[in-house]
Scaffold this motif. Structure first.
Motif, PDB file in Angstrom:
ATOM      1  N   VAL A  63      45.962-126.670 -60.102  1.00 25.65           N
ATOM      2  CA  VAL A  63      46.470-125.389 -59.581  1.00 25.65           C
ATOM      3  C   VAL A  63      47.894-124.596 -58.688  1.00 25.65           C
ATOM      4  O   VAL A  63      47.948-125.991 -57.627  1.00 25.65           O
ATOM      5  CB  VAL A  63      45.040-124.117 -58.832  1.00 25.65           C
ATOM      6  N   LEU A  64      48.411-124.429 -58.482  1.00 27.96           N
ATOM      7  CA  LEU A  64      49.650-124.248 -57.897  1.00 27.96           C
ATOM      8  C   LEU A  64      49.525-123.016 -56.965  1.00 27.96           C
ATOM      9  O   LEU A  64      48.391-122.156 -56.905  1.00 27.96           O
ATOM     10  CB  LEU A  64      51.118-123.091 -58.842  1.00 27.96           C
ATOM     11  N   ILE A  65      50.055-123.776 -55.184  1.00 27.74           N
ATOM     12  CA  ILE A  65      50.008-122.883 -54.614  1.00 27.74           C
ATOM     13  C   ILE A  65      51.403-122.862 -53.568  1.00 27.74           C
ATOM     14  O   ILE A  65      52.186-123.579 -53.568  1.00 27.74           O
ATOM     15  CB  ILE A  65      49.324-123.939 -53.186  1.00 27.74           C
ATOM     16  N   ASP A  98      49.216-120.696 -44.662  1.00 27.49           N
ATOM     17  CA  ASP A  98      49.367-121.908 -44.732  1.00 27.49           C
ATOM     18  C   ASP A  98      48.860-122.868 -45.773  1.00 27.49           C
ATOM     19  O   ASP A  98      48.092-123.318 -46.123  1.00 27.49           O
ATOM     20  CB  ASP A  98      49.575-122.658 -43.371  1.00 27.49           C
ATOM     21  N   GLY A  99      50.044-123.529 -46.833  1.00 24.86           N
ATOM     22  CA  GLY A  99      49.477-124.153 -48.207  1.00 24.86           C
ATOM     23  C   GLY A  99      48.451-124.949 -47.910  1.00 24.86           C
ATOM     24  O   GLY A  99      47.782-125.932 -48.796  1.00 24.86           O
ATOM     25  N   PHE A 100      48.663-126.428 -47.146  1.00 24.10           N
ATOM     26  CA  PHE A 100      48.099-127.366 -47.011  1.00 24.10           C
ATOM     27  C   PHE A 100      46.518-127.239 -46.306  1.00 24.10           C
ATOM     28  O   PHE A 100      45.687-127.897 -47.004  1.00 24.10           O
ATOM     29  CB  PHE A 100      48.574-127.879 -45.604  1.00 24.10           C
ATOM     30  N   ALA A 117      46.702-120.210 -57.695  1.00 24.47           N
ATOM     31  CA  ALA A 117      45.745-120.403 -56.025  1.00 24.47           C
ATOM     32  C   ALA A 117      46.544-118.490 -55.212  1.00 24.47           C
ATOM     33  O   ALA A 117      47.808-119.136 -54.848  1.00 24.47           O
ATOM     34  CB  ALA A 117      45.058-121.345 -56.738  1.00 24.47           C
ATOM     35  N   THR A 118      45.309-118.369 -55.045  1.00 24.49           N
ATOM     36  CA  THR A 118      46.344-117.217 -54.325  1.00 24.49           C
ATOM     37  C   THR A 118      44.658-117.354 -53.268  1.00 24.49           C
ATOM     38  O   THR A 118      43.374-117.158 -53.879  1.00 24.49           O
ATOM     39  CB  THR A 118      46.523-116.530 -54.140  1.00 24.49           C
ATOM     40  N   THR A 119      45.265-116.909 -51.816  1.00 22.82           N
ATOM     41  CA  THR A 119      43.628-116.047 -50.825  1.00 22.82           C
ATOM     42  C   THR A 119      43.590-114.635 -51.336  1.00 22.82           C
ATOM     43  O   THR A 119      42.116-114.250 -50.387  1.00 22.82           O
ATOM     44  CB  THR A 119      44.373-116.210 -49.626  1.00 22.82           C
ATOM     45  N   GLN A 120      44.373-113.543 -52.271  1.00 22.18           N
ATOM     46  CA  GLN A 120      44.514-112.616 -52.503  1.00 22.18           C
ATOM     47  C   GLN A 120      44.600-111.680 -53.407  1.00 22.18           C
ATOM     48  O   GLN A 120      45.825-112.502 -54.201  1.00 22.18           O
ATOM     49  CB  GLN A 120      44.963-111.700 -50.990  1.00 22.18           C
ATOM     50  N   GLU A 121      44.410-111.281 -54.224  1.00 18.63           N
ATOM     51  CA  GLU A 121      44.185-110.823 -55.528  1.00 18.63           C
ATOM     52  C   GLU A 121      45.257-109.859 -55.467  1.00 18.63           C
ATOM     53  O   GLU A 121      45.814-109.241 -55.167  1.00 18.63           O
ATOM     54  CB  GLU A 121      42.979-110.132 -56.032  1.00 18.63           C
ATOM     55  N   SER A 122      46.266-110.022 -56.618  1.00 19.37           N
ATOM     56  CA  SER A 122      47.786-109.384 -56.464  1.00 19.37           C
ATOM     57  C   SER A 122      48.402-109.779 -58.046  1.00 19.37           C
ATOM     58  O   SER A 122      48.070-110.825 -57.457  1.00 19.37           O
ATOM     59  CB  SER A 122      48.701-109.825 -55.041  1.00 19.37           C
ATOM     60  N   SER A 123      49.483-109.026 -58.569  1.00 18.68           N
ATOM     61  CA  SER A 123      50.522-109.891 -59.464  1.00 18.68           C
ATOM     62  C   SER A 123      50.825-108.624 -59.393  1.00 18.68           C
ATOM     63  O   SER A 123      51.416-107.592 -58.712  1.00 18.68           O
ATOM     64  CB  SER A 123      49.631-109.463 -60.707  1.00 18.68           C
ATOM     65  N   GLU A 124      51.776-108.470 -60.496  1.00 17.29           N
ATOM     66  CA  GLU A 124      52.893-106.948 -60.805  1.00 17.29           C
ATOM     67  C   GLU A 124      52.843-105.906 -61.082  1.00 17.29           C
ATOM     68  O   GLU A 124      53.020-104.596 -60.383  1.00 17.29           O
ATOM     69  CB  GLU A 124      54.322-107.587 -61.621  1.00 17.29           C
TER      70      GLU A 124
END
Length: 364
Positions: free
Chosen positions: A45-47, A55-57, A9-16
């Motif tokens: 899901v991993l943060i 900030d992951g928390f 899980a991320t706050t912005q879509e991105s990948s390689e």
């Protein structure tokens, strides 16, 4: 053995293959990612964490508020927060999420990355600090009376936290690192030891080493293992490999523009990445369908090896790792949302069904 699936899980879509775009913090995107994973049957899901990340928390708290069952694996670097405070923050998150939290301790294998946040300890010192950190965190979670601690990196006097985790005996601790000192600390502390997607032979070698380290602390039968992979699925094997080729072509263009890759050292210094590159040196394809193209391209920048094939073929490959002792799979795709949907629909049910059938057969 039960099986667990962890997404990303991320706050912005991105990948390689997808350059970062849109706001760095998109609440709508994060909520969508979380719900896709929950509806798809993922356990957690991993943060992730790096020196420039959100900030992951707070991300974990938001995910917990947007979902009902989905767990969170929160990556945390010791060294930037007092362990007693970290323990209370983690316990508070566990309370507010109704026991859905796990923590992934990452001590740091890259000096340059650590120094961006002001940490100038050596590699081995960072793992020694993590050892003390976890000593204190676990005592903060479980001690029945005030306790003191006198170590090289931390000193505590009279700690007696009121807030405790929901989970008993404490929040699950995941731990990574492939160096000898990392494996030793994992043997002492980890509930789950996390590996990147290496060959079957390499994974067996590492599992044996970690179990031996855990045995020195009387924990050989209490430690579990997680493997991180990037599945690439299609209706036929031919289409899956064609998809992998397209991913590599796009990634070859994008990594030159993505700061997550352009600011990395030319050659990795951490043992985990070196081991992935050793896997890649065996060939573009290892063990029939372990694909090393992205690992070779990015100098093994994290979770970068894939399994390529039909859902059934990839499920069979995952089960081969399961037979070695892997009970957690951390999987994410190159099109994060679309791939998470596909995994939940086509891959997870196959693996879970096969594992359930094995349990029935063993009980018969």
């Amino acid at each position: 053995m039960s099986i667990e699936f962890i997404g990303y899980a991320t706050t912005q879509e991105s990948s390689e293959t997808i350059l970062p775009h849109g706001p760095v913090v998109s609440k709508n995107y994060l909520a969508t990612v979380a719900r896709v994973h929950e509806n798809g049957g993922f356990d957690r899901v991993l943060i992730a964490h790096n020196s420039g990340s959100v900030d992951g928390f707070q991300v974990a708290a938001y995910i917990a508020a947007q979902t009902e069952r989905l767990g969170v694996l929160l990556a945390h670097r010791p060294g930037f927060m007092a362990p007693t405070l970290a323990a209370r923050q983690l316990a508070s998150l566990d309370q507010f999420s109704d026991g859905r939290l796990a923590v992934h301790i990452i001590s740091g294998g890259d000096d340059t990355e650590q120094q961006r946040d002001g940490d100038f300890l050596s590699h081995d010192e960072r793992y020694a600090r993590s050892d003390e950190f976890l000593d204190i965190v676990k005592q903060t979670w479980t001690a029945n009376a005030p306790f003191d601690y006198a170590g090289k990196y931390y000193q505590v006097k009279g700690q007696n936290a009121r807030v405790r985790p929901v989970q008993n005996p404490h929040i699950p601790v995941y731990f990574g690192g492939a160096s000898d000192i990392a494996i030793e600390v994992a043997g002492k502390h980890a509930d789950v030891y996390a590996l990147w997607g290496e060959s079957l032979a390499q994974v067996k070698e590492t599992i044996d080493k970690v179990r031996a380290a855990a045995a020195r602390y009387g924990r050989a039968d209490r430690i579990r293992f997680s493997l991180s992979l990037r599945p690439i699925l299609a209706d036929t094997e031919e289409l899956a490999w064609a998809k992998a080729d397209r991913i590599l072509q796009q990634a070859s263009i994008n990594v030159k523009q993505n700061p997550l890759f352009t600011r990395r050292p030319q050659e990795p210094v951490n043992i985990g990445s070196q081991r992935l590159l050793a896997t890649a040196a065996q060939g573009t394809v290892v063990d029939q369908r372990l694909w090393t193209g992205i690992a070779a391209l990015t100098k093994a920048a994290g979770n970068s090896t894939g399994l390529v094939g039909t859902p059934q073929q990839v499920a069979d490959s995952l089960l081969a790792y399961y037979d070695l002792g892997i009970t957690t799979f951390l999987i994410r795709g190159f099109e994060p949302l679309a791939d998470a949907l596909q995994y939940g629909r086509d891959l997870l049910p196959l693996v879970r069904r096969a594992v359930a059938e094995r349990h029935v057969a063993q009980a018969a």
